[in-house]
Enzyme design. Structure first.
Site, PDB file in Angstrom:
ATOM      1  N   ARG A 269       0.850  -1.196   0.000  1.00 39.55           N
ATOM      2  CA  ARG A 269       0.000   0.000   0.000  1.00 39.55           C
ATOM      3  C   ARG A 269       0.882   1.240   0.000  1.00 39.55           C
ATOM      4  O   ARG A 269       2.020   1.221   0.467  1.00 39.55           O
ATOM      5  CB  ARG A 269      -0.932   0.014   1.193  1.00 39.55           C
ATOM      6  CG  ARG A 269      -0.297  -0.009   2.578  1.00 39.55           C
ATOM      7  CD  ARG A 269       0.134   1.342   3.084  1.00 39.55           C
ATOM      8  NE  ARG A 269       0.459   1.336   4.511  1.00 39.55           N
ATOM      9  CZ  ARG A 269       1.256   2.206   5.088  1.00 39.55           C
ATOM     10  NH1 ARG A 269       1.886   3.117   4.375  1.00 39.55           N
ATOM     11  NH2 ARG A 269       1.481   2.159   6.391  1.00 39.55           N
TER      12      ARG A 269
ATOM     13  N   GLU B  24      -6.487   7.245   7.888  1.00 41.31           N
ATOM     14  CA  GLU B  24      -5.339   8.005   8.415  1.00 41.31           C
ATOM     15  C   GLU B  24      -4.809   8.991   7.370  1.00 41.31           C
ATOM     16  O   GLU B  24      -4.347  10.087   7.695  1.00 41.31           O
ATOM     17  CB  GLU B  24      -4.257   7.030   8.855  1.00 41.31           C
ATOM     18  CG  GLU B  24      -3.024   7.697   9.405  1.00 41.31           C
ATOM     19  CD  GLU B  24      -2.008   6.699   9.919  1.00 41.31           C
ATOM     20  OE1 GLU B  24      -2.391   5.664  10.498  1.00 41.31           O
ATOM     21  OE2 GLU B  24      -0.804   6.950   9.727  1.00 41.31           O
TER      22      GLU B  24
ATOM     23  N   ARG C 117      -5.425   5.592   0.761  1.00 46.59           N
ATOM     24  CA  ARG C 117      -4.498   4.488   0.945  1.00 46.59           C
ATOM     25  C   ARG C 117      -4.754   3.594  -0.259  1.00 46.59           C
ATOM     26  O   ARG C 117      -5.844   3.010  -0.380  1.00 46.59           O
ATOM     27  CB  ARG C 117      -4.762   3.718   2.245  1.00 46.59           C
ATOM     28  CG  ARG C 117      -4.262   4.431   3.501  1.00 46.59           C
ATOM     29  CD  ARG C 117      -2.754   4.371   3.602  1.00 46.59           C
ATOM     30  NE  ARG C 117      -2.195   5.123   4.703  1.00 46.59           N
ATOM     31  CZ  ARG C 117      -1.823   4.621   5.879  1.00 46.59           C
ATOM     32  NH1 ARG C 117      -2.008   3.333   6.122  1.00 46.59           N
ATOM     33  NH2 ARG C 117      -1.284   5.382   6.788  1.00 46.59           N
TER      34      ARG C 117
ATOM     35  N   CYS D  97       1.232  10.703   9.404  1.00 47.86           N
ATOM     36  CA  CYS D  97       2.191  10.132  10.364  1.00 47.86           C
ATOM     37  C   CYS D  97       3.596  10.221   9.760  1.00 47.86           C
ATOM     38  O   CYS D  97       3.795   9.818   8.612  1.00 47.86           O
ATOM     39  CB  CYS D  97       1.835   8.676  10.661  1.00 47.86           C
ATOM     40  SG  CYS D  97       3.008   7.876  11.777  1.00 47.86           S
TER      41      CYS D  97
ATOM     42  N   THR E 155       6.098   8.427  10.044  1.00 45.42           N
ATOM     43  CA  THR E 155       6.690   7.146   9.632  1.00 45.42           C
ATOM     44  C   THR E 155       6.358   6.809   8.182  1.00 45.42           C
ATOM     45  O   THR E 155       6.995   5.953   7.584  1.00 45.42           O
ATOM     46  CB  THR E 155       6.191   5.975  10.501  1.00 45.42           C
ATOM     47  OG1 THR E 155       4.779   5.838  10.310  1.00 45.42           O
ATOM     48  CG2 THR E 155       6.505   6.179  11.963  1.00 45.42           C
TER      49      THR E 155
ATOM     50  N   ARG F 275       4.130   0.611   2.388  1.00 44.73           N
ATOM     51  CA  ARG F 275       4.363  -0.547   3.259  1.00 44.73           C
ATOM     52  C   ARG F 275       4.065  -1.783   2.435  1.00 44.73           C
ATOM     53  O   ARG F 275       2.936  -2.002   1.994  1.00 44.73           O
ATOM     54  CB  ARG F 275       3.476  -0.501   4.506  1.00 44.73           C
ATOM     55  CG  ARG F 275       3.940  -1.508   5.579  1.00 44.73           C
ATOM     56  CD  ARG F 275       3.221  -1.295   6.895  1.00 44.73           C
ATOM     57  NE  ARG F 275       1.931  -1.952   6.921  1.00 44.73           N
ATOM     58  CZ  ARG F 275       1.734  -3.234   7.275  1.00 44.73           C
ATOM     59  NH1 ARG F 275       2.761  -3.997   7.651  1.00 44.73           N
ATOM     60  NH2 ARG F 275       0.520  -3.741   7.279  1.00 44.73           N
TER      61      ARG F 275
ATOM     62  N   ARG G  25       4.570  -7.296  12.512  1.00 44.46           N
ATOM     63  CA  ARG G  25       3.249  -6.948  13.077  1.00 44.46           C
ATOM     64  C   ARG G  25       2.435  -8.225  13.213  1.00 44.46           C
ATOM     65  O   ARG G  25       2.762  -9.247  12.619  1.00 44.46           O
ATOM     66  CB  ARG G  25       2.476  -5.981  12.163  1.00 44.46           C
ATOM     67  CG  ARG G  25       3.099  -4.610  12.012  1.00 44.46           C
ATOM     68  CD  ARG G  25       2.208  -3.648  11.210  1.00 44.46           C
ATOM     69  NE  ARG G  25       2.859  -2.360  11.045  1.00 44.46           N
ATOM     70  CZ  ARG G  25       2.309  -1.287  10.475  1.00 44.46           C
ATOM     71  NH1 ARG G  25       1.068  -1.359  10.022  1.00 44.46           N
ATOM     72  NH2 ARG G  25       2.964  -0.157  10.363  1.00 44.46           N
TER      73      ARG G  25
ATOM     74  N   GLU H  98      -1.637  -3.166  12.561  1.00 43.73           N
ATOM     75  CA  GLU H  98      -0.735  -2.612  13.551  1.00 43.73           C
ATOM     76  C   GLU H  98      -1.312  -2.752  14.951  1.00 43.73           C
ATOM     77  O   GLU H  98      -2.511  -2.619  15.160  1.00 43.73           O
ATOM     78  CB  GLU H  98      -0.508  -1.136  13.233  1.00 43.73           C
ATOM     79  CG  GLU H  98       0.582  -0.566  14.075  1.00 43.73           C
ATOM     80  CD  GLU H  98       1.086   0.744  13.552  1.00 43.73           C
ATOM     81  OE1 GLU H  98       0.330   1.443  12.884  1.00 43.73           O
ATOM     82  OE2 GLU H  98       2.251   1.046  13.835  1.00 43.73           O
TER      83      GLU H  98
END
Ligand code: ADP
Ligand code: CIR
Length: 346
Positions: A116, A215, A219, A261, A263, A270, A299, A304
């Site tokens: 993603r 988020e 995505r 975020c 990260t 990811r 994970r 997560e």
């Protein structure tokens, strides 16, 4: 006396990057600042203040947050990605540059593969600072763009409002849909007005999916059963560029794709496999030695902050900024090859 804008205290065993990098000096320098969307330091740190078990603990309300609060974000970005303020991001989404023949053609270890990326819309606040009207407008624009996709990417947009409990629970259990009520996102202001403005687009086979206004505003997800990582990457690269014809993504030459975020900055990618490693799971030191060497994160299989089930883990690239998309997937691929070799030897 007002407790409003005081230096937060954390327990001594707090491990978040927020408590590590938010010194009194940094706090004092930033506490009265706000971005042009009215996003303050207090907003940026609230998730990590309310959730002391955060790994990171901060979110950005807009691209400006990364500059306005750079005294806090820069050390966190450097700590997580190994990327310094003088570096520049780079991008490569060309599947021909990826060397990833299926590491498990017999399907003994790899259950499924998913890659993603996060994307946000240029010139819009990010989820933590967005208004309800702006969020709804993004849903309208993005769903219209998605509904125009053709061929293997063609599908349907399903708004979360009006979706039955049964359908959403099944989509979550099957790993296709995001969960409601994440406490880290809640404290970041990302769940405001839930479920309005949120939804999921997918093709019939559910190999191509887009989450809207979770988020991040988009995505973009490619996934399928088994370990054909290159096929998953190729589908994703096509989808990213097809959507980009209609939606302008927020991008900075310095920190790459802008995400809420830190990260996720850079590639916002990811790449993961769900992989069965029941023998290696009995020796977590050996397991972690391999994942650390290849810059991977472990994970659980329900996303997560979830746990493993039956020796199956979610293994993904940890670095996303200062490395290309091809390098992100290559990190994951090389690590997975090493993990399978170790599992076979046990
Ligand atoms: P993200 O990937 O967006 O950071 P999560 O870790 O929360 O978020 O994962 C989102 C969902 O994707 C979860 O349901 C998770 O089980 C699913 N998922 C992640 N990787 C895979 C995979 N390789 N195969 C199947 N499902 C996956
Ligand atoms: C946390 O700080 O734990 C959450 N806000 C999630 C952080 C992003 N995830 C990650 O790095 N694995």
């Amino acid at each position: 006396m007002s407790q409003e804008n005081e230096f937060p205290t954390f327990p001594t065993d707090c491990k978040s990057m927020l408590c590590k990098h938010l010194t009194k000096e940094v706090f004092e320098a930033l506490k009265d600042r706000a971005t042009s969307n009215g996003f303050t330091l207090k907003d940026a740190i609230n998730s990590g203040v309310e959730n002391i078990d955060s790994g990171i603990g901060v979110y950005a309300g807009d691209e400006e947050s990364y500059f306005t609060f750079s005294k806090l974000f820069d050390p966190i970005i450097e700590d997580y990605h190994g990327f310094s303020a003088n570096d520049n991001h780079k991008s490569n989404l060309d599947p021909d540059d990826l060397d990833a023949p299926n590491p498990d053609p017999e399907g003994k270890y790899i259950v499924s593969t998913r890659i993603r990326v996060g994307r946000n819309v240029a010139n819009s606040p990010l989820g933590p600072a967005i208004t309800k009207e702006q969020r709804n407008q993004i849903e309208e624009d993005v769903s219209e763009a998605l509904n125009g996709l053709e061929g293997k990417l063609s599908g349907t947009y399903y708004p979360l409002s009006g979706m039955s409990e049964e359908v959403s629970a099944q989509l979550i259990a099957d790993h296709f849909l995001f969960k409601a009520g994440d406490r880290f996102l809640e404290a970041a202001g990302l769940n405001r007005d839930w479920p309005e403005g949120r939804g999921i687009y997918h093709n019939d086979e559910k190999t191509f999916l887009v989450w809207v206004n979770e988020e991040d505003q988009l995505r973009i997800i490619s996934m399928q059963m088994g370990g054909d990582i290159k096929e998953v990457f190729t589908r994703l690269a096509t989808a990213i560029s097809e959507i980009e014809k209609k939606v302008k993504y927020s991008y900075s030459p310095h920190i790459g794709y802008i995400t809420s975020c830190p990260t996720n900055l850079g590639t916002a990618m990811r790449a993961s496999v769900h992989i069965a490693l029941p023998k290696l799971a009995t020796d977590m030191d050996a397991f972690k030695a391999i994942t650390d060497k290849h810059h991977l994160q472990i994970r659980g299989i329900h996303g997560e902050h979830s746990e493993s089930e039956g020796g199956v883990y979610d293994i993904s690239n940890r670095r996303r900024l200062g490395v290309t998309e091809v390098e992100c997937v290559q990190d994951m691929y090389d690590g997975v090859v090493a993990l399978i070799a170790k599992e076979k030897s046990l």
